[in-house]
Scaffold this active site. Structure first.
Site, PDB file in Angstrom:
ATOM      1  NE  ARG A  56      73.694 114.393 -14.500  1.00  0.00           N
ATOM      2  CZ  ARG A  56      73.769 113.758 -14.596  1.00  0.00           C
ATOM      3  NH1 ARG A  56      73.917 113.291 -16.448  1.00  0.00           N
ATOM      4  NH2 ARG A  56      73.934 112.782 -14.057  1.00  0.00           N
ATOM      5  CG  ASP A 146      79.732 106.853 -18.792  1.00  0.00           C
ATOM      6  OD1 ASP A 146      79.625 105.709 -18.461  1.00  0.00           O
ATOM      7  OD2 ASP A 146      79.153 107.794 -17.407  1.00  0.00           O
ATOM      8  CG  ASP A 305      79.263 107.236 -12.283  1.00  0.00           C
ATOM      9  OD1 ASP A 305      78.797 108.004 -13.222  1.00  0.00           O
ATOM     10  OD2 ASP A 305      78.721 106.470 -12.043  1.00  0.00           O
TER      11      ASP A 305
HETATM   12 ZN   LIG Z   1      78.726 105.003 -16.628  1.00  0.00          ZN
END
Ligand SMILES: [Zn+2]
Length: 429
Positions: A56, A146, A305
């Site tokens: 982030r 992503d 993830d």
């Molecule tokens: Zn993803």
């Protein structure tokens, strides 16, 4: 500071001492005056490597920073994480990638390897500075949009051709937007109909996986499938991997998240946005297929993830809440809980050695033998761990494991010879 790790069980087999010199390397005898760690009863594994972390920073430092994410990673037993490119601004230039890499070095708790965007601004149209990112100090080799799918086949083909020149890989978020658009948030089936939630059918993933393995084969390049979630994708991968091995000119690898190995779509019945993740949680039959595929090598790696979100982005009605859940601190325990039959050498393979190889991180994922950098995690194998989201080092609390009991606990983590976690707590710099 040199170190002796006493009496650990190496990969769950025989007992051994590990010696670390003051350059952070494993050596074959005890250095004088070394700090000691009693590791009796603990399993020693190479430090874990995460192919898929959202840190982030820059842009959403209220949800996570490179420092706080590094702390969470160390607590989870990680010594390297790949930081996804969908930050603000996007990591789509050499300068942006180098900045992430530098901030990771400043934090100094794990190796933070930036992932570069495939397309400028994740726009899906124009390729980002792939070559410049690769040649930068950050040495980017993994590229991903992503959060979004590189859905244009021509753009995907060009990206695969481009990264082939330097042995790079494209990590794809497989979601055909014409079959599962941005609002799609629940596995399409009886439950999504009953709950009135926009469906995200497995076929939207499977058609992209099938297309991309054919593009990788056509270009002789490398594709990596991020967060595989369906049995149908596993079928495609099984065919593609056999084919790629026979051809020897291209490759396909794949990862699965801990949450897709243990949680099912039924959890959405209460509309709790904690369980809103992309791709969505799937039915038990998909979970079973993913477990089997990880155990038999069709799926190469576990990747978290880890997707931290500030409260005000997650505490909404289900359809409006942000996608994602945190996962760095619990990944190993979730894998152990979901697949108790997985041997320690297999855990080391899917959570350390293979992800390091996919990411091209030569110093990571190596066997714990003299001459290797001392990246080590020490695990209490049968500990029962009750997860408390408020005990997390992450800035975010979107933790689907809160209150659950999981098996095994990370006790100590050593990164490049430095103890980053001791007795389950961060060691201050
Ligand atoms: Zn993803």
């Amino acid at each position: 500071m040199s170190l002796v790790i006493e009496g650990a069980s190496l990969l769950g087999e025989g007992t051994t001492d590990l010696y670390v010199d003051d350059h952070g390397m494993l050596v074959d005898s005890a250095p004088a005056g070394a700090e000691r760690i009693d590791a009796a009863g603990l399993v020693a594994l190479p430090g874990l490597v995460d192919l898929h972390t959202h840190l982030r920073e820059p842009g959403r430092e209220d949800a996570e920073t490179i420092l706080t994410g590094s702390r969470a990673a160390a607590l989870g037993g990680y010594t390297a994480v790949l930081a996804m490119a969908n930050t603000t601004p996007v990591t789509d230039t050499a300068e942006a990638a180098t900045r992430v890499w530098e901030l990771g070095r400043e934090a100094g708790l794990v190796h933070v390897q930036p992932v570069g965007a495939v397309t400028r601004g994740l726009g899906g149209e124009e390729l980002a500075e792939l070559g410049l990112m690769h040649r930068s100090r950050a040495g980017v080799t993994v590229f991903s949009d992503d959060g979004r799918c590189v859905h244009d086949a021509r753009v995907m083909r060009r990206a695969l051709e481009y990264v082939k020149a330097f042995g790079g890989v494209v990590s794809q978020h497989s979601q055909d937007p014409s079959l599962a658009g941005p609002a799609a948030c629940c596995h399409e089936g009886e439950l999504s109909g009953r709950l009135g939630l926009p469906g995200w059918p497995g076929i939207a993933e499977e058609v992209i996986v099938a297309r991309d393995v054919m593009l990788a084969r056509h270009t002789g390049s490398r594709v990596h499938v991020a967060h595989v979630s369906t049995a149908g994708s596993v079928d495609v991968l099984r065919w593609a991997k056999a084919r790629a091995e026979r051809d020897g000119t291209w490759s396909v690898t794949a990862e699965v998240t801990p949450h897709h190995l243990l949680l099912t779509t039924d959890l959405l019945a209460g509309y709790d946005p904690t369980y809103k993740v992309n791709p969505p949680l799937r039915p038990q039959e998909d979970v079973d297929a993913l477990r089997e595929a990880l155990a038999d090598g069709t799926i190469d790696a576990v990747a978290t993830d880890h997707a931290p979100h500030a409260r005000h982005d997650k505490e909404h009605a289900f359809v409006d809440a942000a996608f994602g859940m945190v996962g760095l601190e619990t990944a190993l325990a979730v894998v152990r809980t979901a697949l108790p039959q997985l041997s320690w050498p297999d855990v080391a393979r899917v959570m350390s050695a293979t992800p390091a190889r996919i990411a091209g991180l030569a110093d990571q994922g190596r066997p714990l033998t003299p001459g290797s950098p001392a990246h080590v995690v020490l695990v209490e194998p049968d500990a029962a761990l009750t997860v408390d989201r408020d005990a997390s080092a992450s800035l975010s609390r979107n933790n689907p494991w809160h209150g659950r009991s999981l098996t095994s606990r990370v006790v100590h983590t050593v990164y490049a010879g430095r103890v980053t976690v001791r007795d389950g707590a961060l060691v201050d710099a």
